[in-house]
Design a protein around this motif. Structure first.
Motif, mmCIF file in Angstrom:
data_model
loop_
_atom_site.group_PDB
_atom_site.id
_atom_site.type_symbol
_atom_site.label_atom_id
_atom_site.label_comp_id
_atom_site.label_asym_id
_atom_site.label_seq_id
_atom_site.Cartn_x
_atom_site.Cartn_y
_atom_site.Cartn_z
ATOM 1 N N ASP A 236 74.291 75.117 14.723
ATOM 2 C CA ASP A 236 74.528 76.108 14.048
ATOM 3 C C ASP A 236 75.032 76.150 12.770
ATOM 4 O O ASP A 236 74.718 76.612 11.882
ATOM 5 C CB ASP A 236 75.687 76.887 14.932
ATOM 6 C CG ASP A 236 75.323 77.590 16.184
ATOM 7 O OD1 ASP A 236 74.259 77.808 16.483
ATOM 8 O OD2 ASP A 236 76.179 78.026 17.051
ATOM 9 N N THR A 237 75.738 74.772 12.589
ATOM 10 C CA THR A 237 76.348 74.654 11.156
ATOM 11 C C THR A 237 75.206 74.204 10.166
ATOM 12 O O THR A 237 75.194 74.689 9.045
ATOM 13 C CB THR A 237 77.443 73.466 11.139
ATOM 14 O OG1 THR A 237 78.466 73.806 11.993
ATOM 15 C CG2 THR A 237 77.678 73.004 9.592
ATOM 16 N N LEU A 238 74.283 73.426 10.752
ATOM 17 C CA LEU A 238 73.021 73.100 9.915
ATOM 18 C C LEU A 238 72.110 74.229 9.631
ATOM 19 O O LEU A 238 71.788 74.225 8.474
ATOM 20 C CB LEU A 238 72.140 72.153 10.610
ATOM 21 C CG LEU A 238 72.694 70.899 11.047
ATOM 22 C CD1 LEU A 238 71.586 69.781 11.495
ATOM 23 C CD2 LEU A 238 73.508 70.200 10.044
ATOM 24 N N ASP A 239 72.212 75.299 10.611
ATOM 25 C CA ASP A 239 71.364 76.586 10.147
ATOM 26 C C ASP A 239 72.100 77.381 8.999
ATOM 27 O O ASP A 239 71.393 77.743 8.223
ATOM 28 C CB ASP A 239 71.436 77.509 11.488
ATOM 29 C CG ASP A 239 70.577 77.059 12.732
ATOM 30 O OD1 ASP A 239 69.811 76.182 12.547
ATOM 31 O OD2 ASP A 239 70.866 77.577 13.803
ATOM 32 N N GLU A 240 73.303 77.321 9.105
ATOM 33 C CA GLU A 240 74.169 77.891 7.968
ATOM 34 C C GLU A 240 73.805 77.126 6.679
ATOM 35 O O GLU A 240 73.714 77.854 5.353
ATOM 36 C CB GLU A 240 75.354 78.249 8.282
ATOM 37 C CG GLU A 240 76.048 78.943 9.501
ATOM 38 C CD GLU A 240 77.315 78.770 10.095
ATOM 39 O OE1 GLU A 240 78.047 77.929 9.429
ATOM 40 O OE2 GLU A 240 77.623 79.468 11.103
ATOM 41 N N ASP A 241 73.855 76.005 6.768
ATOM 42 C CA ASP A 241 73.358 74.922 5.309
ATOM 43 C C ASP A 241 71.992 75.493 5.158
ATOM 44 O O ASP A 241 71.979 75.795 3.704
ATOM 45 C CB ASP A 241 73.336 73.771 5.768
ATOM 46 C CG ASP A 241 75.136 73.227 5.904
ATOM 47 O OD1 ASP A 241 75.750 73.676 5.545
ATOM 48 O OD2 ASP A 241 75.065 72.058 6.587
ATOM 49 N N VAL A 242 71.171 75.609 5.932
ATOM 50 C CA VAL A 242 69.802 75.749 5.505
ATOM 51 C C VAL A 242 69.688 77.101 4.903
ATOM 52 O O VAL A 242 68.895 77.377 3.915
ATOM 53 C CB VAL A 242 68.871 75.575 6.690
ATOM 54 C CG1 VAL A 242 67.594 76.055 6.324
ATOM 55 C CG2 VAL A 242 68.715 74.063 7.005
ATOM 56 N N ALA A 243 70.265 78.074 5.434
ATOM 57 C CA ALA A 243 70.091 79.469 5.112
ATOM 58 C C ALA A 243 70.772 79.757 4.033
ATOM 59 O O ALA A 243 70.178 80.461 2.933
ATOM 60 C CB ALA A 243 70.758 80.620 6.322
ATOM 61 N N ALA A 244 71.843 79.159 3.664
ATOM 62 C CA ALA A 244 72.428 79.271 2.156
ATOM 63 C C ALA A 244 71.793 78.964 1.187
ATOM 64 O O ALA A 244 71.706 79.198 0.226
ATOM 65 C CB ALA A 244 73.804 78.588 2.366
#
Length: 295
Positions: A236-244
């Motif tokens: 979930d944290t990696l998803d947020e990094d990628v989206a940002a």
């Protein structure tokens, strides 16, 4: 629009009945391969950026358990289809340059001890794999199977992950977003992620598909044991990094992305949904992924 929605559309816009493919002519069934080691992630990215354009194919295996100054250390493998003159004269390969017989190793047993892929065992494997790679070797001849898909030579290789199986995760971030890639590799390393399959590549221009995954930049693909503690929160944290960073998660491999992040990753998402609603108002073409992400 229908074509652009269908390429990369994961079968949600209908069924393709015919397709014409343009193939690459080759003279042999072998590859000429250059291999080198990179001491850390920055060294790896510098090597790939500087000389990837000299090769048709380029891929890097990353040791995600390496930490400190070795974080992101890697083995970089690049190659091209071998021309006929690259094959030694008088050999069977030279006489039958297009012969293709993929090697098959013994299948992985149906029953294996649980926890086989622990941080310790994967750490041993990663150390061995990195050390056995040459510091620099050029012009090695390899088979197509050995270069492109070595795991396919091991039947049922997925069994090594145990009954819990594994999660595939792949993302891409654009050029200029190398800091995001560094952050993600560092997070995985600090989490002691026991992934012995971590592959970094560079993308060129993608196609115009509305949900097509590639974009110019970097893509990292992982196979991670599903039993890893804290895996859901980590991804979930990696998803947020990628989206940002304006990047994307590869939907064809996804099984757990949160739907609220999808629009940031795929700017043509609303167009895709509108076309789907018009062409398939009864929702006959559907999948578990489409239900979860409201595609």
């Amino acid at each position: 629009p229908l074509f652009d929605a269908t390429t990369g559309g994961m079968g949600l816009t209908g069924v393709i009945l015919t397709a014409t493919l343009q193939l690459q002519p080759v003279q042999t069934s072998l590859m000429t391969v250059d291999t080198e080691r990179a001491r850390d992630l920055d060294d790896l990215m510098a090597r790939m950026t500087a000389t990837d354009d000299l090769y048709r194919y380029s891929v890097a295996w990353i040791d995600l358990l390496a930490r400190g100054t070795s974080t992101g250390r890697a083995v970089l493998t690049r190659g091209d289809h071998a021309p006929l003159e690259a094959l030694p004269k008088g050999t069977r390969a030279r006489r039958r340059p297009l012969a293709f017989r993929p090697a098959r190793l013994p299948a992985v047993p149906a029953v294996l001890p649980e926890g086989l892929l622990s941080r310790r065992t994967v750490g041993w494997f990663n150390e061995f794999w990195y050390r056995r790679a040459p510091r620099a070797r050029t012009g090695e001849l390899q088979t197509l199977s050995a270069f492109f898909h070595p795991l396919d030579g091991v039947p049922h290789w997925n069994r090594i992950y145990g009954r819990g199986g594994f999660v595939q995760y792949q993302f891409t971030v654009g050029h200029g977003r190398e800091d995001t890639l560094r952050t993600i590799v560092r997070r995985l390393s600090e989490h002691r992620c026991p992934s012995f399959l971590a592959v970094l590549k560079r993308f060129g221009d993608g196609d115009p598909g509305w949900l097509s995954f590639p974009q110019p930049g970097w893509t990292l693909a992982l196979d991670i044991p599903a039993s890893l503690p804290g895996l859901g929160a980590l991804l979930d944290t990696l998803d947020e990094d990628v989206a940002a960073a304006g990047g994307r998660v590869y939907l064809a491999k996804d099984s757990r992305l949160r739907p609220e992040l999808l629009a940031a990753m795929y700017p043509r998402l609303d167009d895709f949904r509108a076309l789907r609603a018009r062409l398939d108002p009864r929702g006959l073409f559907v999948s578990d992924l489409a239900r979860r992400l409201d595609l």
